[in-house]
Design a protein around this motif. Structure first.
Motif, short mmCIF file in Angstrom:
data_model
loop_
_atom_site.label_atom_id
_atom_site.label_comp_id
_atom_site.label_asym_id
_atom_site.label_seq_id
_atom_site.Cartn_x
_atom_site.Cartn_y
_atom_site.Cartn_z
N SER A 2 10.02 -0.75 4.68
CA SER A 2 9.20 0.11 3.84
C SER A 2 9.98 0.45 2.57
O SER A 2 11.21 0.62 2.62
CB SER A 2 8.85 1.41 4.57
OG SER A 2 7.51 1.45 4.97
N SER B 58 0.81 -1.22 0.00
CA SER B 58 0.00 0.00 0.00
C SER B 58 0.84 1.26 0.00
O SER B 58 0.31 2.37 0.00
CB SER B 58 -0.96 0.00 1.21
OG SER B 58 -0.28 -0.30 2.42
N GLY B 59 2.17 1.12 -0.03
CA GLY B 59 3.04 2.28 -0.14
C GLY B 59 2.99 2.90 -1.52
O GLY B 59 3.04 4.13 -1.67
N GLU C 226 -0.83 -5.78 10.24
CA GLU C 226 -0.29 -4.43 10.09
C GLU C 226 -1.46 -3.45 10.21
O GLU C 226 -2.11 -3.12 9.24
CB GLU C 226 0.43 -4.26 8.75
CG GLU C 226 1.76 -4.96 8.64
CD GLU C 226 2.84 -4.27 9.47
OE1 GLU C 226 2.74 -3.03 9.69
OE2 GLU C 226 3.78 -4.96 9.91
N TYR D 68 -4.89 0.71 4.63
CA TYR D 68 -4.74 1.75 3.62
C TYR D 68 -5.32 1.29 2.29
O TYR D 68 -5.16 0.14 1.89
CB TYR D 68 -3.27 2.11 3.43
CG TYR D 68 -2.91 3.43 4.07
CD1 TYR D 68 -2.98 3.61 5.45
CD2 TYR D 68 -2.51 4.53 3.30
CE1 TYR D 68 -2.67 4.83 6.03
CE2 TYR D 68 -2.20 5.74 3.87
CZ TYR D 68 -2.28 5.89 5.23
OH TYR D 68 -1.98 7.10 5.80
N ALA E 127 -0.86 -0.05 7.70
CA ALA E 127 -0.73 -0.35 6.27
C ALA E 127 -1.82 -1.28 5.78
O ALA E 127 -2.25 -1.19 4.62
CB ALA E 127 0.63 -0.97 5.99
N PHE F 6 4.35 -0.29 2.41
CA PHE F 6 4.18 0.66 3.50
C PHE F 6 4.21 -0.13 4.80
O PHE F 6 3.39 -1.03 5.01
CB PHE F 6 2.86 1.41 3.33
CG PHE F 6 2.48 2.29 4.49
CD1 PHE F 6 3.43 2.98 5.23
CD2 PHE F 6 1.14 2.45 4.83
CE1 PHE F 6 3.07 3.80 6.29
CE2 PHE F 6 0.76 3.27 5.88
CZ PHE F 6 1.72 3.95 6.61
N ARG F 7 5.21 0.17 5.62
CA ARG F 7 5.30 -0.51 6.91
C ARG F 7 5.87 0.45 7.94
O ARG F 7 7.08 0.63 8.05
CB ARG F 7 6.16 -1.77 6.82
CG ARG F 7 6.07 -2.59 8.12
CD ARG F 7 6.76 -3.92 8.03
NE ARG F 7 6.57 -4.63 9.27
CZ ARG F 7 7.54 -5.18 10.00
NH1 ARG F 7 8.79 -5.15 9.58
NH2 ARG F 7 7.27 -5.78 11.13
#
Length: 1006
Positions: free
Chosen positions: A651, A363-364, A765, A771, A768, A656-657
């Motif tokens: 990340s 999701s980053g 998570e 998201y 993340a 995304f973390r």
């Protein structure tokens, strides 16, 4: 005709014979299917990224081998003779950006050979778009355009046999429901992908639900948007373990000489049988599919086909498994023939966010590379303008192939690739995408300038050539900065008049007069260029002020405004209406007892800022009396470096973390407000959260939303911490842990914290994993209030607690996340010290009942914003009016508010492609609409007798489309009529969310 007879005729008198076509589903009838056995459809394929680790050109030619040994031209060169060597062999190809380039380099002999393979169903095009587009960061307008570009090439080149029957998105990192809906509307019968959440996949394998009917638009389009969808067994889209025959694979070939010491036929057959039986138990019917290939495979095609020939021969000598060369469309066809299976059709959700293991949520990339995401959206906007004006004014005279919109179309199509706008490419590849977009935009500027001039011109005098300013967002425009007199021409690509749209032009004078197209003076306001803007632009501009004024532009037309620098207060008073701008306060730290809250307001909204913090405190809708207590601020998540006890996942561009569930605040000591500006046109609050995060919140007169312009960067790196920057709104709403996001800019999906609609989630998570992609808007609501934030680009967003809403705006990290790109997401800016990103959010507070249509209309205005061009002006106001048209509309009547003119482009010189879209959902109060094409356009007549209704991809006549029908738990789905054109009345009828695609001849009025 017998082939031997054909050959004799060719040798004797030169007649070229075309073999009988066996494409479409006809090619599937002759496959050697064996009932009662496991029929394994071997699908030879190559996945060719249109840029990722290397640029598009490098991938095509095989250059830059220090990064990757991949050359697409060699794949196609090698596959063709291998298909010709054995009529049983099959191969599929996907990315038209590569195939068309290869095709254009071939001679007529190769063209004939390839067409023969296509006509016989041995070479099959799957998906067929210019690229395999991302599904999270892409707008539906751009998706449709890139698919159309590829599909029309196939249709023109290969006819019906070139039409793809199945969609193939094996590599995008999650899948949107809107994508499935668009594919169904394009006429596809199936959709296959490889990446789905590891928990979701385990559940589907257990329930034999890897294949189903996905409901792409359950509440609006209904069965029209239903689509048979399959998740690949994997791993991903590669061959079964042990059965990869690519040159660089490590699996053993089939060694079938019994004299060899390494003879291994029995072992190879056993592996094939085991893999088949293991996979078959998770699927309905006795048909399964193997993806025999992967990234840039088949550069040595003979190795693949030689070993697959042997594997098929020896495995089929047994009585358990039947291996056969096949294609995804034949696989879908044989799945469809299973009359005793009722397919699940309960899925109305999407497949976001995607996680491939417990702490790896992809999701980053919803936010990665925010600048290129913003640039792609701007370019889509300008491309639509360019294409419209090519139709309105007619194509430019062609000399050596240009200028036209074609270069821009192809650049925008490439940019939709799942390693382009997604932000998951190497830096040099991102630079290449931006360069291609810029080149296309520059060529389209010529097209737009020519078209506007042709519609401005009244007599023998030519209007000045238009100039364009690409950096107005940071107050750079040489034309307005350096000239005392200049004109501004504003083109509106919407099919409705735009009023109250504000221009902000960088200037160096103290006062200016603005004259509207009707000659009347326009009210203006002057503002000083902010210190932050001056810092961002550096030495590239020197404007000291911004001239602000509203414009009105007719539907699908332009208005020209004349601007003159005033020489003194006396001169200015002749025209009046420049309003004074007041700096209300320079916020200096003082005793809280002495402070008062700060308010800005227009006739629709009031915003109150806290006296101590300077943060937004309250929004009031002055018309409905709705009040929301809400605080807005910027925060940052510390990016994981993989040193956690439970995982080494970092990340990165994809992942995304954060290291913690609660982000850290970004703020200076004391109030964040540095300045409050008031005026009759615009009121502003300037906020400084740090030396690298600032924001200006604006209320323009007449507008029902607040504009929040954020500037973030360079994100500091000296502390050794990767940072992921969010803006967060914390309100007093009780939202029941629910929030809502758009799907590629169209339909709205409900999200719920720590919940998935079709399977039980074990959340690993909590940030993340909650998201989601936000392409155009995100909102939260309670019974009486809805807070909506619209975006100017794709971003990741969520609501992690009741009443809260957040959007990630920028990211910068030290480490790669180990998913292939091989670089940390550490973008450098213009001056090499880190990327500065500037963007806008648009904030609305309405009742839920009023919100839907308002935010859809605003969303339409944002992604189809007016295009602005400039000319230094040597004419007097009267001379300009005498010589040039100052206002123009290409429509004789506006379209209804619910109908969006999605596409207007040239198909050929006198043929246009038109798409009309019902942009409301039924839940928004959308009702059926009818639009007549008779007398609709000013510069041309639609030749109604020539109108052809097409499917969404513009490659199939709607009346000829016959989709497969599927048995489901709720009846049948399939070939449901979606036709919208009534030739008897020359009208288009649209239901909520329906898009009507028409092609017709234009009869110009000159």
């Amino acid at each position: 005709m017998d082939r031997s007879v054909c050959l004799l005729l060719f040798l004797a008198i030169g007649i070229t014979c075309v073999t009988a076509q066996s494409c479409g589903y006809q090619k599937c009838h002759s496959l050697p299917i064996k009932p009662g056995m496991i029929n394994v459809h071997l699908v030879p394929h190559t996945h060719d990224d249109v840029g990722w680790l290397k640029t598009v050109d490098q991938y095509y030619y095989g250059a830059n081998t220090t990064i990757q040994r991949a050359g697409v031209q060699y794949i196609l060169d090698g596959v063709i003779p291998q298909l010709e060597a054995n009529p049983k062999r099959r191969f599929i190809y996907v990315e038209m950006a590569f195939f068309k380039r290869w095709w254009d380099e071939q001679d007529e002999d190769m063209h004939s050979r390839v067409k023969k393979l296509v006509n016989e169903g041995r070479l099959e095009f799957i998906n067929g778009g210019w690229c395999m587009n991302d599904e999270a960061s892409t707008h539906y307008n751009a998706i449709i355009d890139q698919m159309t570009l590829g599909l029309q090439f196939l249709n023109t080149t290969f006819g019906d046999c070139g039409r793809p029957l199945v969609a193939w998105h094996i590599d995008p990192f999650g899948h949107s429901r809107e994508q499935a809906s668009l594919f169904a509307q394009m006429g596809y019968d199936g959709f296959f992908f490889a990446r789905l959440d590891y928990q979701d996949k385990a559940n589907r394998l257990k329930l034999q639900n890897m294949e189903e009917i996905w409901r792409g638009s359950p509440n609006d389009l209904g069965k029209v948007a239903d689509l048979f969808t399959g998740a690949l067994f994997g791993p991903l889209y590669t061959p079964p373990p042990g059965l990869c025959f690519e040159l660089l694979c490590h699996d053993p070939p089939v060694q079938d000489d019994p004299k060899l010491h390494d003879y291994n036929v029995d072992e190879r057959v056993k592996t094939a049988e085991n893999r088949s039986m293991e996979q078959a138990k998770h699927y309905h019917t006795d048909h399964i599919m193997w993806t025999m290939g992967s990234d840039f495979h088949y550069q040595a095609a003979n190795i693949w086909f030689k070993n697959m020939d042997k594997l098929i021969k020896y495995t089929n000598a047994g009585n358990k498994v039947n291996l056969l060369y096949s294609t995804p469309s034949c696989y879908v066809y044989h799945k469809n023939q299973a009359a005793d299976v009722k397919w699940n059709n309960n899925n109305t959700d999407d497949f976001f966010p995607y996680a491939d293991k417990a702490h790896s949520f992809w999701s980053g990339y919803f936010t990665s590379r925010p600048a290129i995401k913003g640039y792609v959206r701007e370019c889509n906007n300008f491309l639509q303008v360019c294409k419209q004006l090519e139709v309105i004014a007619g194509p430019m005279p062609f000399t050596n192939g240009g200028p036209s919109s074609q270069t821009f179309r192809e650049a925008m199509a490439v940019a939709q690739h799942h390693d382009a706008v997604s932000g998951t490419e190497k830096q040099h590849v991102a630079n290449d995408y931006a360069m291609r977009l810029h080149a296309g935009a520059v060529e389209c500027q010529e097209v737009v300038s020519h078209a506007l001039a042709s519609k401005m011109k009244k007599g023998s005098v030519d209007p000045p050539a238009a100039q364009f300013c690409s950096y107005l967002n940071i107050s750079i425009c040489a034309t307005t900065e350096e000239n005392d007199r200049f004109s501004v021409t504003v083109y509106n690509p919407l099919a409705r008049q735009v009023t109250g749209h504000y221009l902000r032009l960088p200037v160096n004078g103290q006062s200016y007069t603005v004259s509207a197209p009707n000659g009347k003076p326009v009210q203006t306001q002057m503002l000083k260029v902010t210190a932050q803007t001056a810092k961002v632009r550096g030495p590239r501009g020197n404007a000291t002020s911004e001239l602000v004024f509203p414009v009105t532009v007719e539907a699908l037309g332009f208005s020209t405004y004349l601007i003159t620098k005033a020489t003194g207060r006396a001169s200015r008073s002749l025209f009046m209406p420049q309003v004074e701008t007041n700096v209300v306060s320079m916020m200096i730290p003082q005793s809280p007892m002495m402070r008062e809250d700060t308010e800005i307001h227009n006739e629709h909204l009031s915003l109150i800022f806290d006296s101590t913090t300077g943060l937004l405190k309250t929004i009031t809708n002055l018309k409905t009396k709705l009040i929301l207590n809400v605080q807005q601020a910027f925060h940052w998540y510390n990016s994981s470096t993989g040193n956690n006890d439970d995982s080494t996942q970092k990340s990165g561009a994809y992942i995304f973390r954060p290291n913690d569930t609660e982000p850290l605040p970004i703020t200076t000591k004391g109030s964040v407000i540095t300045k409050v500006v008031t005026g009759e046109l615009v009121q502003e609050v300037h906020q400084v959260f740090s030396d690298w995060v600032t924001q200006v919140i604006r209320l323009y007169a007449g507008q029902r939303y607040a504009e929040l312009e954020w500037t973030v960067g360079p994100i500091p790196f000296k502390d050794g911490l990767g940072k992921e920057i969010i803006t967060r709104f914390d309100s007093d709403m009780q939202t029941d842990n629910k929030f809502y996001t758009d799907s590629n800019g169209r339909e709205i999906l409900e999200r719920q914290l720590n919940h998935r609609l079709t399977w039980k989630l074990n959340q690993t998570e909590p940030v993340a994993g909650n998201y989601y992609p936000v392409n155009s808007r995100i909102f939260i609501k309670d019974k009486s209030r809805q807070l909506t934030v619209l975006t100017d680009r794709s971003q990741g967003g969520s609501s992690l607690k009741n009443g809260s809403l957040e959007l990630m705006v920028h990211r910068r990290m030290f480490y790669d996340d180990n998913f292939g790109v091989g670089e940390a997401l550490n973008e450098s800016g213009v001056f090499g010290d880190g990327l500065v990103a500037r963007g806008k959010h648009y904030l609305m507070l309405e009742s839920p009942a009023d919100s839907s249509q308002l935010h859809r209309n605003l969303g339409e205005q944002l992604y189809m914003a007016p295009a602005v061009s400039f000319t230094p002006n040597t004419f007097s106001t009267q001379d300009w009016s005498n010589n040039f048209n100052m206002a123009y509309s290409a429509l004789k009547r506006e379209l209804p508010a619910s109908v969006h003119l999605l596409t207007l482009e040239l198909s050929e010189e006198d043929t246009a492609l038109l798409r009309l879209e019902h942009q409301y959902q039924a839940a928004d109060g959308g009702t059926p609409q009818t639009v007549s094409l008779q007398g609709l356009f000013e510069p041309f007549e639609v030749v109604t007798s020539s109108v052809e209704e097409l499917t969404l991809g513009a490659n199939i006549h709607a009346e000829k489309l016959e989709r497969l029908s599927w048995n489901t738990n709720e009846g049948t789905t399939g070939n449901v009529s979606q036709q919208c054109w009534d030739p008897s009345s020359a009208t288009v009828s649209l239901k909520p969310m329906q898009i009507c695609t028409l092609r017709f001849h234009v009869k110009r009025r000159w």
